[in-house]
Write a protein that holds these residues in place. Sequence first.
Motif, mmCIF file in Angstrom:
data_model
loop_
_atom_site.group_PDB
_atom_site.id
_atom_site.type_symbol
_atom_site.label_atom_id
_atom_site.label_comp_id
_atom_site.label_asym_id
_atom_site.label_seq_id
_atom_site.Cartn_x
_atom_site.Cartn_y
_atom_site.Cartn_z
ATOM 1 N N ALA A 7 -13.912 -11.219 17.978
ATOM 2 C CA ALA A 7 -12.647 -10.484 17.904
ATOM 3 C C ALA A 7 -12.660 -9.336 18.902
ATOM 4 O O ALA A 7 -13.666 -9.061 19.558
ATOM 5 N N LEU A 8 -11.523 -8.659 19.020
ATOM 6 C CA LEU A 8 -11.444 -7.495 19.899
ATOM 7 C C LEU A 8 -12.426 -6.421 19.434
ATOM 8 O O LEU A 8 -12.598 -6.221 18.226
ATOM 9 N N PRO A 9 -13.085 -5.743 20.363
ATOM 10 C CA PRO A 9 -13.973 -4.637 19.989
ATOM 11 C C PRO A 9 -13.237 -3.581 19.178
ATOM 12 O O PRO A 9 -12.022 -3.407 19.326
ATOM 13 N N THR A 10 -13.977 -2.878 18.351
ATOM 14 C CA THR A 10 -13.401 -1.878 17.444
ATOM 15 C C THR A 10 -13.914 -0.493 17.797
ATOM 16 O O THR A 10 -15.118 -0.291 17.995
ATOM 17 N N PHE A 23 -5.625 -2.347 24.493
ATOM 18 C CA PHE A 23 -6.292 -3.213 23.538
ATOM 19 C C PHE A 23 -6.875 -2.410 22.367
ATOM 20 O O PHE A 23 -7.325 -2.987 21.379
ATOM 21 N N LEU A 24 -6.888 -1.076 22.491
ATOM 22 C CA LEU A 24 -7.328 -0.214 21.397
ATOM 23 C C LEU A 24 -6.191 0.115 20.442
ATOM 24 O O LEU A 24 -6.415 0.729 19.400
ATOM 25 N N SER A 25 -4.968 -0.273 20.790
ATOM 26 C CA SER A 25 -3.799 0.107 19.995
ATOM 27 C C SER A 25 -3.610 -0.831 18.807
ATOM 28 O O SER A 25 -4.265 -1.871 18.687
ATOM 29 N N GLU A 26 -2.685 -0.463 17.935
ATOM 30 C CA GLU A 26 -2.380 -1.301 16.778
ATOM 31 C C GLU A 26 -1.644 -2.572 17.183
ATOM 32 O O GLU A 26 -1.590 -3.543 16.421
ATOM 33 N N ASP A 27 -1.046 -2.559 18.387
ATOM 34 C CA ASP A 27 -0.317 -3.720 18.894
ATOM 35 C C ASP A 27 -0.918 -4.128 20.239
ATOM 36 O O ASP A 27 -0.321 -3.913 21.287
ATOM 37 N N PRO A 28 -2.116 -4.710 20.235
ATOM 38 C CA PRO A 28 -2.773 -5.048 21.501
ATOM 39 C C PRO A 28 -2.060 -6.183 22.218
ATOM 40 O O PRO A 28 -1.465 -7.057 21.586
ATOM 41 N N VAL A 86 11.123 -9.064 26.829
ATOM 42 C CA VAL A 86 9.784 -8.768 27.334
ATOM 43 C C VAL A 86 9.093 -7.835 26.355
ATOM 44 O O VAL A 86 9.678 -6.844 25.900
ATOM 45 N N ARG A 87 7.832 -8.150 26.016
ATOM 46 C CA ARG A 87 7.036 -7.272 25.156
ATOM 47 C C ARG A 87 6.386 -6.184 26.000
ATOM 48 O O ARG A 87 5.833 -6.464 27.063
ATOM 49 N N GLU A 143 -2.328 4.133 22.593
ATOM 50 C CA GLU A 143 -1.899 5.210 21.694
ATOM 51 C C GLU A 143 -1.763 6.487 22.525
ATOM 52 O O GLU A 143 -2.478 6.688 23.517
ATOM 53 N N LEU A 144 -0.834 7.360 22.140
ATOM 54 C CA LEU A 144 -0.550 8.551 22.945
ATOM 55 C C LEU A 144 -1.797 9.366 23.250
ATOM 56 O O LEU A 144 -1.967 9.866 24.360
ATOM 57 N N HIS A 145 -2.693 9.507 22.267
ATOM 58 C CA HIS A 145 -3.877 10.336 22.480
ATOM 59 C C HIS A 145 -4.910 9.652 23.375
ATOM 60 O O HIS A 145 -5.907 10.274 23.755
#
Length: 346
Positions: free
Chosen positions: A24-27, A124-129, A293-294, A299-301
């Motif tokens: 899975a994607l890294p966490t 890819f770190l966001s909630e919607d990668p 288009v998506r 994330e902002l921070h």
Amino acid sequence: MLILGIESSCDETGVALVRSDGQALPTLLSHALYSQVAMHVAYGGVVPELASRDHIRRVIPLAREVMAEAQRTLQDVDVVAYTRGPGLAGALLVGAGVACALGAALNKPVLGVHHLEGHLLSPFLSEDPPEFPFVALLVSGGHTQLMRVDGVGRYELLGETIDDAAGEAFDKSAKLMGLGYPGGPALSKLAEQGDPAAFKLPRPLLHSGNLDFSFAGLKTAVMTQAKKLGGDLEVRKADLAASTEAAIVEVLLKKSLTALRETGLKRLVVAGGVGANRHLREQLNAACKRQSVRVHYPELHLCTDNGAMIAMAAAMRLQSGEGGMAQAQPRYSFDVKPRWPLAELA
């Protein structure tokens, strides 16, 4: 696998810990960031020597903070990643030196990461990668680029700035208006009070027929307009800021839509500090929604420089097999690349 990431390319010291299971994607487990903005304000910009010295002071305490937050020890780390370039040479050397010293002390491999690849993969770190493939708009510091991204390490340059980048246009225009440092966020905040149609400013290369950018002419136009206003600049400053922001955003928007149309892709990733601009996000979201288009953002921070994006990029390289494992070796001599085109990455 645990990857410790260190970012020290300019005026932010970032450290982060990412976990990868290879599937899975890294966490992201933890991250810490220290900004030097307050130190550089007195000089109106980043002083490289001061930046390097401050990185030395901050990086180890930040690493301790990150490990404590994740409830892990340095002995648990499997790979130490660091920003190899591009950036300020002295600042890069601090992060590279600390990373390689840690690797040697722990007998763990180290991996140098491209700063812009870190930004590119930060959504890819966001909630919607996002998912590959996509068009990426990279708007970070002195870089403005459009890329086609088919996977980790599979990047095709579609267009880039031929002079000033979007971030530089924000900062330099702000300085011309007397807004101080850091100029970009100050200009954007002031623009909220102004009329974006108050001044007719140029949109360089908007109809050039290619995907390249140019913002030096806009900066010159802002300077000319500020001189024309003279004593009235103070009362019209918000209007000039709003008009400047509108010009930059329109160029970024139109070029991004052109890139999507030419590639036939239906996914856009926006990364880098300018990607946090509210007006840019609103315009892109509205235009892309109309065209099905998506759009994906960090994330902002995590829009500005940070260790999380470096650890993430390293983890994704290691996971994908795109040269990551071959490069992550227990060899502790190092170099840095202050100038390093993203297109050179294998």
